[in-house]
Scaffold this motif. Structure first.
Motif, PDB file in Angstrom:
ATOM      1  N   ALA A   1      -2.581   4.874   2.005  1.00 17.63           N
ATOM      2  CA  ALA A   1      -2.717   5.820   1.904  1.00 17.63           C
ATOM      3  C   ALA A   1      -4.404   5.816   1.918  1.00 17.63           C
TER       4      ALA A   1
ATOM      5  N   VAL B   1      -7.509   7.938   0.278  1.00 18.89           N
ATOM      6  CA  VAL B   1      -8.170   9.029  -0.323  1.00 18.89           C
ATOM      7  C   VAL B   1      -9.694  10.059  -0.816  1.00 18.89           C
TER       8      VAL B   1
ATOM      9  N   VAL C   1     -12.716   7.995  -2.220  1.00 20.14           N
ATOM     10  CA  VAL C   1     -12.340   6.788  -2.476  1.00 20.14           C
ATOM     11  C   VAL C   1     -12.545   5.947  -1.268  1.00 20.14           C
ATOM     12  N   HIS C   2     -12.015   6.263   0.181  1.00 21.24           N
ATOM     13  CA  HIS C   2     -11.840   5.775   1.253  1.00 21.24           C
ATOM     14  C   HIS C   2     -12.413   6.387   2.448  1.00 21.24           C
TER      15      HIS C   2
ATOM     16  N   SER D   1      -7.311  15.839  -4.230  1.00 23.94           N
ATOM     17  CA  SER D   1      -8.763  15.593  -3.238  1.00 23.94           C
ATOM     18  C   SER D   1      -7.821  16.026  -1.738  1.00 23.94           C
TER      19      SER D   1
ATOM     20  N   THR E   1      -1.793  10.207   3.941  1.00 27.40           N
ATOM     21  CA  THR E   1      -0.896   8.618   3.600  1.00 27.40           C
ATOM     22  C   THR E   1       0.066   8.491   5.155  1.00 27.40           C
TER      23      THR E   1
END
Lengths: 328, 328
Positions: free
Chosen positions: B44, B46, B49-50, B126, B130
């Motif tokens: 996943a 996000v 975050v990523h 957000s 995935t």
């Protein structure tokens, strides 16, 4: 708790064993022995959209997310095999809540012989549970799509309808004044822990089902998916719908017509099946159900020619004699 | 745009054909012809975050999410097969951005012969992407875990290190003053569109690799996963690390030691491989790489007995003669 530590704790909860599993957690990917055909589906549940944390226990949230994913395998008539979990964890969610969520899914998986073999933990703004489920078949003829319904087929539903919607109304305090405690608990349970109809799905496939779908959005919507995929018209009898105990009372409290409520409330995860009349006789056979002692099938309509879509009639199907039970 | 309409538009972008695919979108689950062993992973990404939406195009976000998932199959030495996508769509994200995100993933999938066969669209706070990827093997011996490294093995890495981390520093404006435009673009591209090393992974497996992992968190961390799973110590030579062009300059601007930067920056999605000395000679063989004309392998360390973990040395491995190229 750092991600790596949390993963280690989670791995202690998960029990990915089984004769099919060769590698699971701790590698870049899981490795499992395959049957000849893989049946694969992905299903995400997001806090605030598909559930609210205050309304369900963490265990129930985990159960429900996996059940919804497995329900798609049930609707294909597939043998369930493995599951993978991507968990989006919001700031402030305690590690023991994460653990309980995964435990709820693992408990359902164990009861069905499903192995949770892999996962990913990520930070997210809301709790997000994404399950991929993998099922198996040795022959594609064992599997049932949405596109096989033909004019003349009967339309059946497993179990009963409306319980999850009524249960949610109770949880949200929108209804429940006159509902006995046992009935209220049963309705709530059907919302919180829906049973994926895996055995019924496989049995219905073996008995000659031509089209199936699981009822996640409500019978009216989901039968419409079959109708469009099969290019047929589906006529459903509101009077024939098998309403769960207490649904009529809750619907009345909400000012809704009980059968219409049951046909539209959704999230029951029962199966809607279309089968030729010749197959209906074979439905006398019984199936083992993984979660309950048995699950009934009720004929609720028929497939006709016409513009793709669903028609509801007020009368009954005249088919009440066809109501059967799988392994009661 | 309602969910149902968006699904229909997405399905028009996706091209889930291929000899293995029997059913894909439009049913409760996809059905594909299996090989004897399934290799499955979920990954996943996000927003916030990523990745950040302002830093990457939608196509790059889609490519990167699928590449990261496929990289796990590369690290197992598996043949890539199918992918499923769960897309969490935040309020206000335009339908054409969703479409472009999926198109980016589909373009990568098509270039690798991967079929995106199923998906789920949900609302989310957000953007959340995935991917579950399914790979195949006809024999478990073709697959490489993290637990097979043995004292005496050499440790190699494919391609070059540090490019993704340097590219991100450029994107974020933290560095880049003296970097030529072409080099800067190449570094940015390696962050935005990492190449999953699928062919190299399969070839390294066939050549006798005993342990592999993809470098998502940085060589230091990921080699540590191999060390712990294999119960060995891994000694890496900082001086031997194959730094991508421009990484030294970017690291220096950031005040970091270039090799240490390359070993810790992560997201290069190169492979780290452990192989017995006998196999290293066979690495002369060439492999086809799906995304580039070729990918090199550099020996950067060795496996020794000792408490599980990674040691860095300042010197080189003395193994520079072992640098080979797959199909240049």
């Amino acid at each position: 708790m750092r991600e790596l530590e949390l993963i280690e704790v989670l791995e202690s909860v998960l029990a990915p064993g089984g004769p099919r599993v060769i590698r699971s957690f701790g590698d870049d990917a899981a490795v499992v022995r395959a049957d000849r055909y893989a049946v694969i589906s992905i299903d995400a549940m997001v806090e605030g959209v598909h559930f609210r944390r205050g309304q369900l226990s963490p265990e129930e949230i985990g159960h429900r997310a996996l059940a919804a994913a497995l329900s798609d395998l049930a609707a294909m008539g597939a043998e369930p095999g493995e599951a993978l979990l991507a968990l989006g964890i919001p700031p402030g969610l305690a590690a023991d809540e994460v653990l309980a969520t995964v435990s709820g899914a693992q408990a359902l998986a164990s009861s069905l012989g499903v192995a949770i073999v892999g996962g990913d933990l990520v930070r997210a703004e809301s709790l997000t549970i994404t399950f991929t489920v993998v099922g198996w078949a040795s022959d594609p003829g064992e599997l049932v799509g949405r596109d096989g319904a033909r004019p003349g087929d009967l339309v059946g539903v497993t179990g009963s309808l409306g319980a999850a919607g009524a249960g949610l109304a109770l949880i949200e305090g929108r209804a429940g004044q006159g509902i006995p405690g046992d009935t209220a608990r049963a309705l709530r349970e059907r919302y919180a822990r829906p049973p994926p109809r895996l055995s019924a799905g496989r049995e219905l496939s073996a008995l000659g089902a031509r089209a199936m779908i699981d009822i996640s959005d409500g019978l009216a919507t989901d039968a419409g998916h079959i109708a469009r995929a099969s290019d047929v018209r589906i006529e459903l009898s509101l009077a024939s719908l098998p309403l769960a105990e207490g649904v009529s009372e809750v619907a009345s409290e909400l000012g809704a017509e009980p059968a219409a409520f049951a046909a539209t409330a959704g999230e029951d995860y029962e199966l809607c099946v279309c089968a030729p009349a010749s197959a209906c006789k074979r439905v006398e056979a019984t199936v083992r159900n993984d979660l309950e002692s048995g699950v009934s099938l009720t004929w609720v309509g028929s497939v006709v020619e016409g513009p793709p879509g669903v028609t509801f009639s007020e009368g009954d199907t005249g088919l009440s004699g066809y109501e059967h039970s799988f392994l009661d």
